[in-house]
Design a protein around this motif. Sequence first.
Motif, PDB file in Angstrom:
ATOM      1  N   ARG A 132       0.814  -1.209   0.000  1.00  0.00           N
ATOM      2  CA  ARG A 132       0.000   0.000   0.000  1.00  0.00           C
ATOM      3  C   ARG A 132       0.856   1.271   0.000  1.00  0.00           C
ATOM      4  NH1 ARG A 132      -5.354  -1.066   1.782  1.00  0.00           N
ATOM      5  NH2 ARG A 132      -5.673  -3.186   2.569  1.00  0.00           N
ATOM      6  N   LEU A 133       2.030   1.183   0.620  1.00  0.00           N
ATOM      7  CA  LEU A 133       2.824   2.385   0.855  1.00  0.00           C
ATOM      8  C   LEU A 133       3.830   2.682  -0.244  1.00  0.00           C
ATOM      9  CD1 LEU A 133       3.473   1.998   4.697  1.00  0.00           C
ATOM     10  CD2 LEU A 133       1.863   3.546   3.563  1.00  0.00           C
ATOM     11  N   LEU A 134       4.212   1.667  -1.024  1.00  0.00           N
ATOM     12  CA  LEU A 134       5.128   1.944  -2.126  1.00  0.00           C
ATOM     13  C   LEU A 134       4.398   2.788  -3.166  1.00  0.00           C
ATOM     14  CD1 LEU A 134       7.117  -1.387  -2.637  1.00  0.00           C
ATOM     15  CD2 LEU A 134       7.948   0.802  -1.760  1.00  0.00           C
ATOM     16  N   GLN A 148      14.314  -6.643   9.083  1.00  0.00           N
ATOM     17  CA  GLN A 148      13.879  -7.945   8.580  1.00  0.00           C
ATOM     18  C   GLN A 148      13.644  -7.960   7.081  1.00  0.00           C
ATOM     19  OE1 GLN A 148      10.542  -9.263  10.980  1.00  0.00           O
ATOM     20  NE2 GLN A 148      11.424  -8.316  12.796  1.00  0.00           N
ATOM     21  N   ALA A 149      13.245  -6.841   6.525  1.00  0.00           N
ATOM     22  CA  ALA A 149      12.985  -6.800   5.084  1.00  0.00           C
ATOM     23  C   ALA A 149      12.972  -5.356   4.613  1.00  0.00           C
ATOM     24  CB  ALA A 149      11.659  -7.474   4.739  1.00  0.00           C
ATOM     25  N   VAL A 150      13.364  -5.174   3.361  1.00  0.00           N
ATOM     26  CA  VAL A 150      13.317  -3.862   2.709  1.00  0.00           C
ATOM     27  C   VAL A 150      12.519  -4.017   1.432  1.00  0.00           C
ATOM     28  CG1 VAL A 150      14.647  -1.975   1.707  1.00  0.00           C
ATOM     29  CG2 VAL A 150      15.571  -3.249   3.665  1.00  0.00           C
ATOM     30  N   TYR A 151      11.401  -3.328   1.364  1.00  0.00           N
ATOM     31  CA  TYR A 151      10.519  -3.416   0.204  1.00  0.00           C
ATOM     32  C   TYR A 151      10.702  -2.166  -0.660  1.00  0.00           C
ATOM     33  CZ  TYR A 151       8.423  -7.003   3.102  1.00  0.00           C
ATOM     34  OH  TYR A 151       8.235  -8.111   3.902  1.00  0.00           O
ATOM     35  N   GLU A 152      11.061  -2.389  -1.919  1.00  0.00           N
ATOM     36  CA  GLU A 152      11.276  -1.315  -2.871  1.00  0.00           C
ATOM     37  C   GLU A 152      10.670  -1.726  -4.214  1.00  0.00           C
ATOM     38  OE1 GLU A 152      15.656   0.312  -1.707  1.00  0.00           O
ATOM     39  OE2 GLU A 152      15.555  -1.730  -2.455  1.00  0.00           O
ATOM     40  N   ARG A 153      10.571  -0.778  -5.114  1.00  0.00           N
ATOM     41  CA  ARG A 153      10.138  -1.116  -6.466  1.00  0.00           C
ATOM     42  C   ARG A 153      11.211  -1.968  -7.132  1.00  0.00           C
ATOM     43  NH1 ARG A 153       8.736   4.304  -9.533  1.00  0.00           N
ATOM     44  NH2 ARG A 153       8.392   2.864 -11.254  1.00  0.00           N
ATOM     45  N   THR A 154      10.787  -3.082  -7.705  1.00  0.00           N
ATOM     46  CA  THR A 154      11.679  -3.921  -8.494  1.00  0.00           C
ATOM     47  C   THR A 154      11.256  -3.825  -9.946  1.00  0.00           C
ATOM     48  OG1 THR A 154      12.019  -5.458  -6.660  1.00  0.00           O
ATOM     49  CG2 THR A 154      12.582  -6.236  -8.863  1.00  0.00           C
ATOM     50  N   ALA A 155      12.174  -3.424 -10.785  1.00  0.00           N
ATOM     51  CA  ALA A 155      11.885  -3.285 -12.215  1.00  0.00           C
ATOM     52  C   ALA A 155      12.145  -4.608 -12.926  1.00  0.00           C
ATOM     53  CB  ALA A 155      12.747  -2.192 -12.826  1.00  0.00           C
ATOM     54  N   THR A 176       3.902 -12.200 -17.687  1.00  0.00           N
ATOM     55  CA  THR A 176       4.419 -12.804 -16.466  1.00  0.00           C
ATOM     56  C   THR A 176       5.092 -11.758 -15.592  1.00  0.00           C
ATOM     57  OG1 THR A 176       4.737 -14.935 -17.548  1.00  0.00           O
ATOM     58  CG2 THR A 176       5.983 -14.548 -15.532  1.00  0.00           C
ATOM     59  N   GLY A 177       5.905 -10.896 -16.201  1.00  0.00           N
ATOM     60  CA  GLY A 177       6.557  -9.845 -15.442  1.00  0.00           C
ATOM     61  C   GLY A 177       5.564  -8.898 -14.795  1.00  0.00           C
ATOM     62  N   LEU A 178       4.513  -8.545 -15.519  1.00  0.00           N
ATOM     63  CA  LEU A 178       3.489  -7.665 -14.966  1.00  0.00           C
ATOM     64  C   LEU A 178       2.728  -8.352 -13.839  1.00  0.00           C
ATOM     65  CD1 LEU A 178       2.133  -6.120 -18.298  1.00  0.00           C
ATOM     66  CD2 LEU A 178       3.549  -4.977 -16.566  1.00  0.00           C
ATOM     67  N   ALA A 179       2.445  -9.637 -14.001  1.00  0.00           N
ATOM     68  CA  ALA A 179       1.728 -10.374 -12.964  1.00  0.00           C
ATOM     69  C   ALA A 179       2.532 -10.458 -11.679  1.00  0.00           C
ATOM     70  CB  ALA A 179       1.391 -11.783 -13.459  1.00  0.00           C
ATOM     71  N   ALA A 180       3.866 -10.440 -11.799  1.00  0.00           N
ATOM     72  CA  ALA A 180       4.738 -10.501 -10.623  1.00  0.00           C
ATOM     73  C   ALA A 180       4.986  -9.126 -10.012  1.00  0.00           C
ATOM     74  CB  ALA A 180       6.073 -11.145 -10.996  1.00  0.00           C
ATOM     75  N   GLY A 181       4.369  -8.093 -10.556  1.00  0.00           N
ATOM     76  CA  GLY A 181       4.474  -6.763  -9.975  1.00  0.00           C
ATOM     77  C   GLY A 181       5.718  -5.989 -10.345  1.00  0.00           C
ATOM     78  N   LEU A 182       6.434  -6.389 -11.384  1.00  0.00           N
ATOM     79  CA  LEU A 182       7.625  -5.649 -11.793  1.00  0.00           C
ATOM     80  C   LEU A 182       7.211  -4.267 -12.303  1.00  0.00           C
ATOM     81  CD1 LEU A 182       9.715  -8.429 -13.563  1.00  0.00           C
ATOM     82  CD2 LEU A 182       9.700  -7.743 -11.153  1.00  0.00           C
ATOM     83  N   ASP A 183       7.860  -3.236 -11.773  1.00  0.00           N
ATOM     84  CA  ASP A 183       7.424  -1.866 -12.054  1.00  0.00           C
ATOM     85  C   ASP A 183       8.622  -0.924 -12.050  1.00  0.00           C
ATOM     86  OD1 ASP A 183       5.951   0.489 -12.308  1.00  0.00           O
ATOM     87  OD2 ASP A 183       5.613   0.621 -10.141  1.00  0.00           O
ATOM     88  N   ALA A 200      15.965  -2.567  -7.434  1.00  0.00           N
ATOM     89  CA  ALA A 200      16.584  -3.711  -8.095  1.00  0.00           C
ATOM     90  C   ALA A 200      15.922  -3.901  -9.442  1.00  0.00           C
ATOM     91  CB  ALA A 200      16.438  -4.975  -7.248  1.00  0.00           C
ATOM     92  N   ALA A 201      16.576  -4.696 -10.279  1.00  0.00           N
ATOM     93  CA  ALA A 201      16.019  -5.028 -11.592  1.00  0.00           C
ATOM     94  C   ALA A 201      16.206  -6.514 -11.846  1.00  0.00           C
ATOM     95  CB  ALA A 201      16.689  -4.219 -12.697  1.00  0.00           C
ATOM     96  N   ILE A 202      15.174  -7.137 -12.381  1.00  0.00           N
ATOM     97  CA  ILE A 202      15.255  -8.534 -12.794  1.00  0.00           C
ATOM     98  C   ILE A 202      15.368  -8.565 -14.311  1.00  0.00           C
ATOM     99  CG2 ILE A 202      14.071 -10.755 -12.911  1.00  0.00           C
ATOM    100  CD1 ILE A 202      12.728 -10.124 -10.284  1.00  0.00           C
ATOM    101  N   PHE A 203      16.435  -9.205 -14.793  1.00  0.00           N
ATOM    102  CA  PHE A 203      16.623  -9.352 -16.238  1.00  0.00           C
ATOM    103  C   PHE A 203      15.969 -10.648 -16.691  1.00  0.00           C
ATOM    104  CE2 PHE A 203      19.843  -6.254 -15.255  1.00  0.00           C
ATOM    105  CZ  PHE A 203      19.777  -5.404 -16.347  1.00  0.00           C
ATOM    106  N   MET A 204      15.077 -10.517 -17.656  1.00  0.00           N
ATOM    107  CA  MET A 204      14.339 -11.646 -18.213  1.00  0.00           C
ATOM    108  C   MET A 204      14.734 -11.834 -19.671  1.00  0.00           C
ATOM    109  SD  MET A 204      10.641 -10.413 -16.708  1.00  0.00           S
ATOM    110  CE  MET A 204       9.734 -11.736 -17.519  1.00  0.00           C
TER     111      MET A 204
END
Length: 441
Positions: A224-226, A244-251, A284-291, A342-346
């Motif tokens: 909700r906060l990102l 415990q965790a760091v939540y950021e936008r992952t591209a 698939t990338g969109l379904a996983a929330g990559l933004d 971060a970025a995930i290369f597909m």
Amino acid sequence: MIPLKLALRLDAAPQVALVGAGGKSSALFQLARQYEGTVLVTTTTHLSLEQAGWGDKHIVVDETGGLELDIEDLAGVTVVTGPASGDERVGGLSPEALHSLSAFARAHGLPLFIEADGARQRALKAPAEHEPVVPNFVDTVVVLAGLSALSQPLGAELVHRPERFAELSGIALAESISGEALAAALSHPEGGLKGIPQGARRIALLNQVEGERLAGAARSLARRLLGPYEAVVAASLQSEAGVQAVYERTAGVLLAAGGAERLGSPKQLLDWNGQPFVVAAAKTGLAAGLDPLVVVTGAYADEVEVALAGLNVQIVRNADWQQGQASSVKAGLAALPPEVGAAIFMLVDQPQLPAALLEALQAQHARTLAPIVATQVDGNRSNPVLFDRRTFADFAQIEGDKGGRVLFARHKVEWLTWLDSSLAIDVDSLEDYNRLLNYVD
């Protein structure tokens, strides 16, 4: 454990204001102790005399005098405040003294941390009209909230200014504080976002995360906060658990520029369950929330981009695609906004890639902030791979038909084992394509 300094992505000499409730003073001094050498700590409101004593040295600035500091007189965590008052507290600095302290810190390359409001040791708070007092020179504002108040009745025992918190959150006094209500208060321009200077990074620090129930609540709050915040940090700073965790936008960067010479036809447009490879991978990338999800095109760009029409992707056309994969990697990275963590290369020839794997890579990165989180299939390195933004600058050095694997020798790699051998199939030929279509686990 992730150091708080790393979790907040702070540089060597940041100027940071902390506001909110739920362990703000403890967080401030814990953060200061993660720096070597001299660190400056101050307040725009007040500190208790006890808290002022948490530093290595306490310098009191007279309200009528100017700020005169000598770098040789400072030692370790140096607390700079106004004079003591009659209620066992010390006051904050005047605006003039505060700006002088900021200039002094910048001139000497010193970190500066500022407590910018009070919370009377409650888990949550709502700001008064006169607060927070956040200087306009800070580069980062950390907004704290104590999750111990979740599922508890809204009242003065847990919340500073509960009536105002009720207005901001949309719930009534004595009503149970839900994650939705807390998110509303933290995202409100007169709540958690109040007084943050334009251009300053905004980070939500969810403290007092004890047990799996509150860890789950933190994950839900992060979603909700990102957006209002660049990052959301879940922590229990008063315990050994720490961050415990760091939540950021992952591209996501979907590499779809190759010419597929061996295949003899556009690999990007091969059929996978009734849709082109590139469309299946993008969905698939969109379904996983990559933004954002950046699709790098090159060969067959017109046809590929037509196939992607209607999808919420950012297309980057790589005119230099024939120079090799490195050019596409750089083009994709150049399109990412600075707040991406971060970025995930597909790869476009992995239409079988499940969204669950992309989500697992993000979850492991959130728990560790590892520079690289790589997929491992049958004991071998595979794709996709997640790269933390600390590695992005290193991509400038790769050339030709090389990708991120070059960075594996330069950074720590964490492995995510995945039990789907089909991910090891590279579609470089018609035989590979048929093998993928006919694969049976």
